[in-house]
Design a protein around this motif. Structure first.
Motif, PDB file in Angstrom:
ATOM      1  N   GLY A   1       0.807  -1.216   0.000  1.00 44.62           N
ATOM      2  CA  GLY A   1       0.000   0.000   0.000  1.00 44.62           C
ATOM      3  C   GLY A   1       0.841   1.268   0.000  1.00 44.62           C
ATOM      4  N   ILE A   2       1.872   1.335   0.846  1.00 45.32           N
ATOM      5  CA  ILE A   2       2.702   2.538   0.932  1.00 45.32           C
ATOM      6  C   ILE A   2       3.535   2.726  -0.330  1.00 45.32           C
ATOM      7  CG2 ILE A   2       4.638   3.600   2.164  1.00 45.32           C
ATOM      8  CD1 ILE A   2       1.952   3.797   3.600  1.00 45.32           C
ATOM      9  N   VAL A   3       4.053   1.640  -0.884  1.00 41.84           N
ATOM     10  CA  VAL A   3       4.826   1.742  -2.129  1.00 41.84           C
ATOM     11  C   VAL A   3       3.941   2.257  -3.263  1.00 41.84           C
ATOM     12  CG1 VAL A   3       5.988   0.395  -3.928  1.00 41.84           C
ATOM     13  CG2 VAL A   3       6.598   0.067  -1.527  1.00 41.84           C
ATOM     14  N   LEU A   4       2.702   1.755  -3.341  1.00 43.83           N
ATOM     15  CA  LEU A   4       1.772   2.264  -4.359  1.00 43.83           C
ATOM     16  C   LEU A   4       1.426   3.721  -4.096  1.00 43.83           C
ATOM     17  CD1 LEU A   4      -0.752  -0.700  -4.774  1.00 43.83           C
ATOM     18  CD2 LEU A   4       0.901   0.119  -6.468  1.00 43.83           C
ATOM     19  N   MET A   5       1.181   4.047  -2.849  1.00 45.06           N
ATOM     20  CA  MET A   5       0.756   5.395  -2.473  1.00 45.06           C
ATOM     21  C   MET A   5       1.826   6.433  -2.806  1.00 45.06           C
ATOM     22  SD  MET A   5      -0.427   6.639   1.301  1.00 45.06           S
ATOM     23  CE  MET A   5      -1.362   8.144   1.551  1.00 45.06           C
ATOM     24  N   LEU A   6       3.048   6.185  -2.355  1.00 45.20           N
ATOM     25  CA  LEU A   6       4.119   7.145  -2.583  1.00 45.20           C
ATOM     26  C   LEU A   6       4.713   7.012  -3.980  1.00 45.20           C
ATOM     27  CD1 LEU A   6       5.954   7.115   0.882  1.00 45.20           C
ATOM     28  CD2 LEU A   6       4.060   8.536   0.086  1.00 45.20           C
ATOM     29  N   GLY A   7       4.770   5.784  -4.478  1.00 46.69           N
ATOM     30  CA  GLY A   7       5.313   5.578  -5.817  1.00 46.69           C
ATOM     31  C   GLY A   7       4.496   6.247  -6.901  1.00 46.69           C
ATOM     32  N   SER A   8       3.200   6.396  -6.667  1.00 45.94           N
ATOM     33  CA  SER A   8       2.352   7.026  -7.687  1.00 45.94           C
ATOM     34  C   SER A   8       2.624   8.524  -7.825  1.00 45.94           C
ATOM     35  CB  SER A   8       0.874   6.805  -7.349  1.00 45.94           C
ATOM     36  OG  SER A   8       0.485   7.552  -6.200  1.00 45.94           O
ATOM     37  N   LEU A   9       3.265   9.124  -6.823  1.00 48.05           N
ATOM     38  CA  LEU A   9       3.410  10.579  -6.802  1.00 48.05           C
ATOM     39  C   LEU A   9       4.435  11.118  -7.789  1.00 48.05           C
ATOM     40  CD1 LEU A   9       3.395  11.275  -2.951  1.00 48.05           C
ATOM     41  CD2 LEU A   9       1.488  11.338  -4.557  1.00 48.05           C
ATOM     42  N   GLY A  10       5.494  10.361  -8.017  1.00 41.65           N
ATOM     43  CA  GLY A  10       6.617  10.900  -8.769  1.00 41.65           C
ATOM     44  C   GLY A  10       6.312  11.269 -10.204  1.00 41.65           C
ATOM     45  N   PHE A  11       5.391  10.542 -10.838  1.00 37.56           N
ATOM     46  CA  PHE A  11       5.082  10.821 -12.234  1.00 37.56           C
ATOM     47  C   PHE A  11       4.593  12.263 -12.407  1.00 37.56           C
ATOM     48  CE2 PHE A  11       4.194   6.190 -11.788  1.00 37.56           C
ATOM     49  CZ  PHE A  11       5.221   5.747 -12.586  1.00 37.56           C
ATOM     50  N   ALA A  12       3.836  12.773 -11.428  1.00 38.98           N
ATOM     51  CA  ALA A  12       3.346  14.146 -11.488  1.00 38.98           C
ATOM     52  C   ALA A  12       4.306  15.118 -10.816  1.00 38.98           C
ATOM     53  CB  ALA A  12       1.966  14.255 -10.824  1.00 38.98           C
ATOM     54  N   TYR A  13       4.907  14.697  -9.703  1.00 39.54           N
ATOM     55  CA  TYR A  13       5.755  15.606  -8.931  1.00 39.54           C
ATOM     56  C   TYR A  13       7.050  15.953  -9.659  1.00 39.54           C
ATOM     57  CZ  TYR A  13       8.476  17.406  -4.980  1.00 39.54           C
ATOM     58  OH  TYR A  13       9.251  18.187  -4.152  1.00 39.54           O
ATOM     59  N   GLY A  14       7.652  14.978 -10.322  1.00 39.10           N
ATOM     60  CA  GLY A  14       8.917  15.219 -11.015  1.00 39.10           C
ATOM     61  C   GLY A  14       8.876  16.388 -11.992  1.00 39.10           C
ATOM     62  N   PRO A  15       7.917  16.410 -12.927  1.00 36.04           N
ATOM     63  CA  PRO A  15       7.887  17.487 -13.917  1.00 36.04           C
ATOM     64  C   PRO A  15       7.538  18.863 -13.363  1.00 36.04           C
ATOM     65  CG  PRO A  15       6.664  15.557 -14.685  1.00 36.04           C
ATOM     66  CD  PRO A  15       6.953  15.344 -13.239  1.00 36.04           C
ATOM     67  N   MET A  16       6.982  18.932 -12.152  1.00 36.37           N
ATOM     68  CA  MET A  16       6.582  20.234 -11.618  1.00 36.37           C
ATOM     69  C   MET A  16       7.773  21.130 -11.316  1.00 36.37           C
ATOM     70  SD  MET A  16       3.307  19.370  -9.212  1.00 36.37           S
ATOM     71  CE  MET A  16       1.824  18.625  -9.910  1.00 36.37           C
ATOM     72  N   GLY A  17       8.943  20.524 -11.112  1.00 35.74           N
ATOM     73  CA  GLY A  17      10.145  21.319 -10.902  1.00 35.74           C
ATOM     74  C   GLY A  17      10.519  22.130 -12.117  1.00 35.74           C
ATOM     75  N   ALA A  18      10.042  21.719 -13.292  1.00 38.67           N
ATOM     76  CA  ALA A  18      10.249  22.496 -14.518  1.00 38.67           C
ATOM     77  C   ALA A  18       9.009  23.301 -14.884  1.00 38.67           C
ATOM     78  CB  ALA A  18      10.612  21.562 -15.679  1.00 38.67           C
ATOM     79  N   LEU A  19       7.825  22.723 -14.652  1.00 38.80           N
ATOM     80  CA  LEU A  19       6.585  23.399 -15.060  1.00 38.80           C
ATOM     81  C   LEU A  19       6.364  24.704 -14.304  1.00 38.80           C
ATOM     82  CD1 LEU A  19       3.954  23.212 -16.737  1.00 38.80           C
ATOM     83  CD2 LEU A  19       2.885  22.174 -14.733  1.00 38.80           C
TER      84      LEU A  19
END
Length: 457
Positions: free
Chosen positions: A341-359
């Motif tokens: 559950g925790i791996v799914l919960m936190l692992g799902s975040l990076g796909f959106a969070y990563g690009p925000m540093g550029a967006l």
């Protein structure tokens, strides 16, 4: 030819220092910020609020964790002002120093047994200082890379400051796990919890040494040369692009909601409701942080191959789906189900969070970019990182754990809608994008997967 080679080597070396400085700084800042959350969930109820009992004391301890999110926007305004007027480098040195001093001070605080009410008062005050510092950190670190990168590699460069939070969570969990495995529960309660706070002083020294060696960003230097420094950056931010600030904050909200529910509330839920051991929960935290780091790298790199808005949108939909299945998995109650559950919960975040540093940097004009990106990030933190974890316990008590999963899914869908609105604004010409800049070096020399960052023709 020799001069060109020497020049290229020098610029490549500069980019490496910038990448390292942005990642180390955010890692330290978030490590200091997150060890508080772990301590609040595990020991602060007994150390600072003993007269309230374990249940009420834990609620109040977690509330002090949320106080920092209220201070974050003020920190973004203060440090954004100086970052837009005096420069990114000087401001980032200040935020790191402030965070380091306040964190060490927490590690030295007397308990409520020693000084009574003044112990929790001092704790809250230092937590506010931590919030001010982290409120000024993220935007500056993101600008450090984005304002020195070319458009074709900006998303990939953004991975360095974005990795700070996930790696810091793993590091904080590992620190507490090692302590829990090496000393008794009584010693941990008496003095062991102080070790991570005091140990952060060594990390801060390293971070300051690295940040003192970097130069100011290319785009800020251009702004100074063109005499475009503004007197009140935050005022101009809301006058010129207030709508984008709101949309960026809502887009960031799901990341904060999922992460801080997973990092803080789930610690008490797992140990209290599910009956899992403290060491199990901390070990799972390490895995969760690493899964977030992995998807952050993927999301950042993909955002240079595809439209950033699309990558973030897909990431948001993944998180929305995870919210629906999260508690049916976790409530099985085994260590394995909690890990999944925790791996799914936190692992799902990076796909959106990563690009925000550029967006985020691409969304705002240079002359007030530090303030704009910072306040957007911090407002998202208030909505997702303070409000959602604070009501999590009440939601679960009143409506059951699945209701909390639905609430997380709702935040993800709001984030998706906000990203779609940002994309429409960009298409209509309402986004003031970063300029193209001369590259400081090949990203491939800094990140092994850099060759993936080329856009499709």
């Amino acid at each position: 030819m020799s001069n060109q080679t020497e020049h290229g080597s020098s610029r490549s070396h500069s980019m490496k220092k910038i990448a390292v400085a942005s990642m180390i700084g955010t890692l330290i800042e978030f490590y200091d910020f997150l060890i508080y959350g772990t301590a609040a969930a595990l020991v602060f109820a007994k150390v600072f609020f003993p007269s309230l009992g374990q249940s009420s004391g834990t609620v109040l301890a977690l509330a002090t964790f949320g106080v920092a999110f209220v201070a974050r926007p003020l920190g973004s305004v203060i440090f954004g002002h100086f970052g837009d007027r005096l420069g990114r480098k000087k401001t980032l040195v200040s935020t790191l120093l402030l965070m380091g001093l306040s964190t060490v001070a927490i590690g030295l605080l007397p308990t409520a047994e020693s000084i009574g009410i003044w112990a929790p008062v001092a704790l809250v005050t230092l937590r506010i200082v931590q919030g001010l510092a982290v409120g000024g950190e993220w935007a500056g670190a993101a600008l450090l890379t984005s304002e020195n990168a070319t458009p074709a590699s900006r998303g990939t460069f953004a991975v360095f400051p974005q990795l700070g939070a996930s790696l810091a969570f793993s590091l904080a969990s590992a620190t507490y796990l090692i302590i829990a495995l090496t000393i008794s529960a009584e010693s941990f309660l008496a003095w062991g919890w102080r070790i991570p706070f005091l140990a952060s002083s060594a990390l801060v020294v390293v971070g300051l040494m690295v940040r003192f060696t970097i130069e100011e960003t290319i785009e800020f230097k251009k702004t100074v040369e063109r005499k475009e420094i503004v007197r009140a950056p935050i005022a101009e931010t809301f006058r010129e692009q207030g709508g984008q600030v709101v949309l960026c904050a809502l887009a960031m909200m799901p990341t904060f909601a999922f992460f801080y529910v997973g990092a803080v509330y789930m610690t008490t839920y797992a140990t209290g409701t599910l009956g899992l051991g403290k060491t199990t929960v901390l070990a799972v935290g390490i895995a969760g942080g690493l899964s977030w780091a992995a998807t952050t790298i993927v999301g950042s790199v993909w955002s240079d191959r595809f439209d950033r808005h699309d990558v973030i949108l897909v990431g948001g939909l993944v998180s929305a789906t995870v919210g629906l299945v999260l508690f049916p998995i976790i409530d099985i109650g085994t260590p394995l189900s909690f890990l999944i559950g925790i791996v799914l919960m936190l692992g799902s975040l990076g796909f959106a969070y990563g690009p925000m540093g550029a967006l985020f940097p691409e969304t705002f004009a240079t002359r007030y970019r530090y303030s704009a990106a910072g306040i957007s990030y911090s407002l998202g933190g208030v909505l997702g990182g303070a409000v959602i974890p604070l009501v999590a316990s009440s939601v679960v008590t009143s409506f059951g754990s699945y209701a909390l999963g639905l609430l997380l899914t709702a935040t993800a869908l709001v984030g998706c809608a906000s990203v779609l609105a940002l994309r429409r604004l960009k298409s209509a010409g309402g986004i003031k994008s970063l300029e193209a800049v001369e590259p400081l070096g090949s990203i491939a020399e800094t990140l092994p997967i850099g060759n993936l960052s080329r856009r499709r023709p």
